[in-house]
Design a protein around this motif. Sequence first.
Motif, PDB file in Angstrom:
ATOM      1  N   ASP A   1     -39.429  26.104   1.427  1.00 41.33           N
ATOM      2  CA  ASP A   1     -38.912  26.991   1.961  1.00 41.33           C
ATOM      3  C   ASP A   1     -39.770  27.027   3.278  1.00 41.33           C
ATOM      4  O   ASP A   1     -40.905  27.104   3.328  1.00 41.33           O
ATOM      5  CB  ASP A   1     -39.208  28.070   0.805  1.00 41.33           C
ATOM      6  CG  ASP A   1     -38.064  28.594   2.120  1.00 41.33           C
ATOM      7  OD1 ASP A   1     -37.627  29.030   2.254  1.00 41.33           O
ATOM      8  OD2 ASP A   1     -38.269  30.776   0.960  1.00 41.33           O
ATOM      9  N   GLU A   2     -38.467  27.411   4.445  1.00 44.11           N
ATOM     10  CA  GLU A   2     -38.845  28.177   5.812  1.00 44.11           C
ATOM     11  C   GLU A   2     -40.403  26.797   6.235  1.00 44.11           C
ATOM     12  O   GLU A   2     -40.969  27.180   6.829  1.00 44.11           O
ATOM     13  CB  GLU A   2     -40.460  29.096   6.116  1.00 44.11           C
ATOM     14  CG  GLU A   2     -39.408  30.405   4.727  1.00 44.11           C
ATOM     15  CD  GLU A   2     -38.625  30.807   6.029  1.00 44.11           C
ATOM     16  OE1 GLU A   2     -38.396  30.291   7.174  1.00 44.11           O
ATOM     17  OE2 GLU A   2     -37.535  31.893   5.336  1.00 44.11           O
TER      18      GLU A   2
ATOM     19  N   THR B   1     -32.323  31.264  -0.361  1.00 47.54           N
ATOM     20  CA  THR B   1     -33.449  31.549  -1.903  1.00 47.54           C
ATOM     21  C   THR B   1     -31.991  31.609  -3.499  1.00 47.54           C
ATOM     22  O   THR B   1     -32.840  31.052  -4.330  1.00 47.54           O
ATOM     23  CB  THR B   1     -33.697  33.082  -2.038  1.00 47.54           C
ATOM     24  OG1 THR B   1     -34.188  32.992  -0.998  1.00 47.54           O
ATOM     25  CG2 THR B   1     -35.002  33.209  -2.436  1.00 47.54           C
TER      26      THR B   1
HETATM   27 MG    MG Z   1     -35.508  33.327   3.015  1.00 50.79          MG
END
Ligand code: MG
Length: 724
Positions: A415-416, A322
């Motif tokens: 993300d992810e 992050t």
């Molecule tokens: Mg993360």
Amino acid sequence: MAADSAADEPRVTLSTTLKAMPGIGWSRADRFARLGLRKTQDVLFFFPRDHQFPPPPTRVDELREGQPATLIGRITECELASRSPGKSVFGAIVENESGAVRLLFFNQPFRADQLKFGVAVRLSGAPKLAGLRWEFTHPKYEILDDEEFASAHEHQGEILPVYPLTEGVKEYELRQLTRTVCNEVADQVKEVMPEPLRIAIADALKNAGMDIGDILPSISQTLRSIHCPASEQTLNAAKMRLVFQELFVMQLALAMRRQTLTGRLRAPPMTCSPQIKQRILRRFPFELTGDQLRVIETVASEMQRQFPMNRLLQGDVGSGKTVVAIFAMMMAVACGHQATIMVPTEVLARQHFRTLTTILADSQVKVGLLCGSLSASQRRETLRSIASGEINLIVGTQALIFDIEFHSLGLCVIDEQHKFGVKQRVRLRLGGIDPHYLVMSATPIPRSVAMTQFGDVDLSTLREKPSGRGEVHTYLASDGWKNRWWEFIRQRVAEGRQVYVVAPRVGDESETPETAPEDVEDVTSVNRVYEQLSHEVFPELRVELLHGRMKPEAKQAVMDRFAEGEIDILVTTTVIEVGVDVANATVMTILGGNRFGLAQLHQLRGRVSRGVHAGHVCVFTDGERSPEDSERLKVFEQTSDGFELAEADFRLRGPGDLLGQKQSGLPPLRIADLSRDVEVLKVAREMAQELIDEDPIMDAPELAMLKEQVLRRYGERLDLGDGA
Ligand code: MG
Ligand code: ADP
């Protein structure tokens, strides 16, 4: 004249039908057609599924007492003798040009029906000398028909291809067919890889520890060696050629795609002065790890380019991805653009939103949130501010961000996203936005997958964990552990820690049919587990429930209170799998662990390695554990490195499964096996990249046929156009 040119034309060509081949016959040709074999070229590319290395048949004068031997011959005498009721002995003599041996079977009178005078057999066993004659007692045998017998004789000791068969087609018939066809037409197949290239490939393979000789065999040689191998070496070289070619063609396509993307697309160049960089870094409440700084350098320099960054950042859970994303987003904003981060779930969106608002608390930067639970008017207002550019950073769930209107989107972080294939990228791009891309995955991707499904993407890895992290201990519960484990939990809670209890499924009544097979045990129902733990096991503790069927606000409320430390034990499904970050939660119980895959287990474990305290994960299973379950769970218990796990997962489950081949947008591989051929893949990738660097659209005339193959197989799927 006419006679002359007829003599130049080969009699049999690659498109000659089997029916038209001399010596095959219509009825046989019809049977071969069941395997899809209609023309000679079908036969050439009908590859064996395996090869046998039969020991050469032994000559009678070379037999040794007690040594296993194989013999081929015909029965020249046989006799069944009954000694008394139920007692019999059947004897037969098998002869070939090297001599004769005796077979003996006791109390098996039915052998007399099979081993009759004149029948040809292949037998194997360990002989004994009885007087002057070698005897095989109860040998294994196989009856051969005349053609098999002839063929077995002719090809003694040869490596034999093993073909996939079908009703009415025998192995020896296929062997005969492929042999005939190879002799007739193998030399007519056009070579797509010129000799200098094949020499270079052999050289590169040798440097990588795979020596197959000085040159990769020609296609004609390869086909001959696959169907009628002269030796193990030539067979191996031929297999290598087929595997290499398949991977090479794919890698050429991916390299061309990288090349065309950079050539075609424009992205806003962003220059990050050292001052801006320092200003951004000062906002983090900790020192960045070496890995984080290194990736940030790369990202910053790529965002300065005129064409889009296209980078995948992989790092184990908790490795601090992050931070990299936030840095890149703030850099985009500092350069006057918007940036967005898309996540798969609302919980995660809210968490990122909170992190960003905290870090940017006293700044001019405006952060917006787009998720399902917004009211229609909130949503309209947010969309308006995004379109007008008032909002600089947008956090949201993927579904919502896909096609909204931005003022000036400079960077898109996803993300992810371990299910992000080559194809989805195209869709995004065609959506009209042309920002830089940073894709982040917490599921470390095996090297071979990174080089294929993510083949048009550049890869960065965070391996170093932020310092001050507690270790995680993983236990595989055995019978009778539950009470001890609950006691352990009670102690940790007394010390102030928090606990996850993860069950694989949501309750019973509300189950949709496909997720509710009858065999689901009570333990897998998160509702029941919650009832049991809150009322019976831990009535004195603060136990709460969280699952995906709850309303978003209710979910968020529970997550918030867990983060605030107002809940001791959170009973949950895999909703928490993705990205949730509560450093004080250090204990995790996984129920029904046999129902989870390795990647998912590891993701879950990542939830309790976030703080300074050591983490503890205990996995319980329900029902019978299959051997595969046990193997997987053992690997999970013993390996905490996400990269090792990903490779192990790939080994255990095979290719295609991990990311879903379909999702990748690439056609399935037919010959190469990504879990087996990683080393070959690496060489293929490097050579493809070199070739494309030198000749971006494969313009060299000697590569024309290879290029045609690349475009035929991948052109449309990877949107390569005509390669120009
Ligand atoms: Mg993360
Ligand atoms: P992930 O890679 O799983 O997305 P995160 O970025 O969520 O990991 O980071 C996990 C936790 O580690 C967060 O609480 C974050 O604030 C913290 N963290 C990240 N980088 C560092 C660092 N360099 N030093 C200390 N803590 C860090």
